[in-house]
Design a protein around this motif. Structure first.
Motif, PDB file in Angstrom:
ATOM      1  N   LYS A 225     -57.642  31.518  10.758  1.00 54.64           N
ATOM      2  CA  LYS A 225     -58.905  30.883  10.362  1.00 54.64           C
ATOM      3  C   LYS A 225     -59.951  30.943  11.476  1.00 54.64           C
ATOM      4  O   LYS A 225     -61.148  30.835  11.215  1.00 54.64           O
ATOM      5  N   VAL A 477     -68.330  23.275   4.051  1.00 56.61           N
ATOM      6  CA  VAL A 477     -67.367  23.753   3.053  1.00 56.61           C
ATOM      7  C   VAL A 477     -68.070  24.427   1.886  1.00 56.61           C
ATOM      8  O   VAL A 477     -67.447  24.735   0.868  1.00 56.61           O
ATOM      9  N   SER A 502     -59.556  18.292   3.152  1.00 62.33           N
ATOM     10  CA  SER A 502     -59.356  19.632   2.605  1.00 62.33           C
ATOM     11  C   SER A 502     -59.633  20.694   3.668  1.00 62.33           C
ATOM     12  O   SER A 502     -58.874  21.656   3.818  1.00 62.33           O
ATOM     13  N   ARG A 503     -60.718  20.499   4.419  1.00 64.39           N
ATOM     14  CA  ARG A 503     -61.048  21.453   5.491  1.00 64.39           C
ATOM     15  C   ARG A 503     -59.979  21.425   6.571  1.00 64.39           C
ATOM     16  O   ARG A 503     -59.595  22.469   7.114  1.00 64.39           O
ATOM     17  N   ALA A 506     -57.034  23.390   5.518  1.00 60.52           N
ATOM     18  CA  ALA A 506     -57.322  24.820   5.525  1.00 60.52           C
ATOM     19  C   ALA A 506     -57.182  25.430   6.912  1.00 60.52           C
ATOM     20  O   ALA A 506     -56.846  26.606   7.049  1.00 60.52           O
ATOM     21  N   VAL A 507     -57.455  24.634   7.962  1.00 60.54           N
ATOM     22  CA  VAL A 507     -57.369  25.173   9.322  1.00 60.54           C
ATOM     23  C   VAL A 507     -56.084  24.749  10.036  1.00 60.54           C
ATOM     24  O   VAL A 507     -55.943  24.962  11.233  1.00 60.54           O
TER      25      VAL A 507
END
Length: 558
Positions: A225, A477, A502-503, A506-507
């Motif tokens: 990412k 986002v 959520s972010r 993701a990372v």
């Protein structure tokens, strides 16, 4: 087991943590080729350890910072729009910078459509300049990213990477977003190549655990990412020092952290376990960015700093490093040679170190021992002056932790944590200079690598809501959605938390450990003609930097 690896200016440090203990640690002298250094460090550190025992890997590298400072980036183009009130040409950056007509107002309403013909002309000019990455920044895109997305669509597949300003920061600071987008575009090819080579190096050794990179905010991001935000990995070394000090010592009270490397000494302040922050963004080279960071400072005093005599009588130490100490085959006398000459260090060739001191002593009419003592005294004075200046600057303005702003309180260190290979030698000198305790924690030699290994994943988001316009935007986002006129701060907080978590996932954040802090929270009524027509709500949330479980032990295990 966790692998932590930090590439410094002189050496690469690596550790393996197991159940809150340092099982193995190594130091490797940096080679001209970074991947060769990484390979050697991995092989030494993991000798006798099965690759599948490693469950997490974290890397800290100076590559991005060095590329910016040395202007070794790829050519990147910029397409910028602002509208009236500010001339974007003031913030021109890179070899192919283009201002186009079109703008949003401060609330995110389009008041001037983009001129497509100007954008197309900019594309042609960038292609002529050999550009393969492009930054796109519109003045109020954090309120409404429509025009940045429109430019991205018009670019099509003509550029390999497009850095849209609203994706890197939700802050309104237009110049910082321009600089940040440009650096991400200019670093993308170099960073992607490095990540690809690192992935290959790890896979060849059977190291398939989750992989992360250190960031300047004291947190980490998943390795793959990081290619979306390559500039976010700059200045990660000083942040690793702070996280290492927290892991090894705990940093209670007002703690000054000093990490003495071969090239520089990095310093930071920690208030009862909470590092100070730079809320608006750090400076990388000549660029003021919107990249959030721990508040650190680097000065040109290190073990391998060049020592010379100027004008036949003035001793000069740093800021340049010409190579290793003469005791290790380097070209110039250094403070390390002084330490070896005085018997304070066992490593290195003592005869070569003495010759280095004789070289300096001859110019000052001193023998080798007296020259070595003066060099260490002057090095300590230089560090002391830099620390005093650092603390003065902090006390001259409000300071920030992740949780609050601190104003009107004088901050004076009541203890110092000293890290780096020379720590046991320098600590007594600093203790005498400041008359406060100087602590050298266990594993001080590889504290940066410990800090990288122990750091949690971090992320941040910004929310902007306008109930009159009926719109909510979370630019990081890429979220824009309609809201009702009765949308509240409580509802905004729930939306922001959902987006942040959520972010974070993701990372690479741990789903069960997502402590967050409210960085900004603002709500005000919008008045037209004497009547309230709506509300403007602004929020900024961040996952709190910290240490993963089993590493937050304040030196009791590590």
């Amino acid at each position: 087991m966790i692998l932590g690896l930090d590439v410094g200016g002189t050496q690469t440090d690596a550790v393996v943590l197991e159940d809150g203990h340092v099982r193995a640690h190594t130091k490797t002298v940096n080679r001209p080729e970074l991947l060769e250094t990484l390979g050697q460090s991995l092989d030494k550190t993991l000798a006798g350890i099965e690759p599948d025992k490693i469950q997490r890997m974290v890397f800290s590298t100076t590559m991005a910072t060095n590329a910016v400072v040395m202007d070794n980036m790829d050519p990147a183009g910029m397409i910028v729009s602002a509208g009236p009130g500010m001339n974007p040409e003031w913030f021109s950056v890179g070899p192919s910078y283009h201002v186009v007509e079109g703008c949003m107002d401060h609330r995110g309403t389009e008041v001037m459509a983009l001129d497509k013909s100007q954008v197309k002309e900019a594309i042609r000019e960038m292609e002529k300049a050999g550009v393969n990455a492009c930054g796109i920044v519109c003045k109020f895109s954090v309120r409404n990213p429509h025009q940045e997305l429109q430019v991205e669509e018009w670019l099509g597949g003509q550029f390999g990477y497009k850095a849209l300003g609203h994706r890197f920061s939700g802050s309104l600071n237009f110049p910082r977003r321009i600089a940040t987008a440009y650096l991400n575009a200019a670093l993308h090819k170099l960073h992607t190549k490095f990540i690809s080579s690192l992935e290959t190096t790890l896979t060849e050794r059977g190291l398939n655990a989750p992989r992360y990179l250190m960031k300047p905010d004291g947190g980490t991001i998943r390795l793959d990412k990081s290619c979306e935000f390559p500039a976010q990995t700059a200045q990660s070394g000083p942040a690793a020092s702070v996280m290492g000090a927290l892991a090894l010592d705990g940093c209670k009270g007002v703690t000054l952290v000093l990490d003495i490397g071969g090239t520089t000494t990095d310093m930071a302040l920690v208030l009862d376990g909470l590092p100070l922050w730079v809320p608006n963004g750090i400076r990388i080279g000549e660029h003021r960015t919107s990249i959030r960071s721990l508040l650190t400072r680097s000065v040109g005093f290190g073990g391998d700093s060049e020592v010379k005599v100027e004008d036949g009588k003035k001793l000069s130490i740093g800021p340049m490093r010409r190579g290793e100490a003469m005791a290790f085959g380097g070209p110039m006398p250094t403070p390390t040679d002084a330490m070896i000459t005085l018997g304070l260090m066992e490593e290195g060739d003592k005869d070569l170190a003495r010759k280095a001191m004789e070289k300096i002593g001859a110019q000052l009419s001193l023998d080798a021992e007296k020259a070595a003592k003066i060099i260490l005294e002057e090095t300590t004075k230089g560090m002391t002056k830099a620390v005093i200046d650092f603390v003065k600057r902090i006390n001259s303005r409000p300071v920030y932790t992740i949780h609050e702003v601190i104003e009107g309180i004088k901050i004076d260190p009541d203890r110092i944590v000293v890290l780096g290979a020379p720590a046991p030698i320098v600590a007594p000198m600093l203790e005498k200079a400041f008359n406060i305790p100087c602590v050298v924690p266990p594993h001080y030699q590889v504290a940066n690598a410990v800090g990288a290994a122990a750091a949690k994943v971090t992320a941040e988001i910004s929310l902007q809501a306008d109930t009159q316009r009926g719109s909510m935007v979370i630019p990081e986002v890429g979220l824009e959605s309609a809201i009702a006129r009765d949308f509240t701060m409580a509802a905004a907080m729930e939306q922001a938390k959902e987006a942040l978590f959520s972010r974070g996932l993701a990372v690479g954040a741990d789903p069960g450990d997502q402590e967050f802090a409210v960085i900004e929270k603002e709500e005000f009524n919008m008045i037209r003609g004497g009547y309230r027509v709506g509300k403007n709500i602004r929020l900024k949330l961040a996952l709190v930097p910290g240490l993963i479980p089993d590493c937050n032990c304040g030196g009791q295990q590590l």
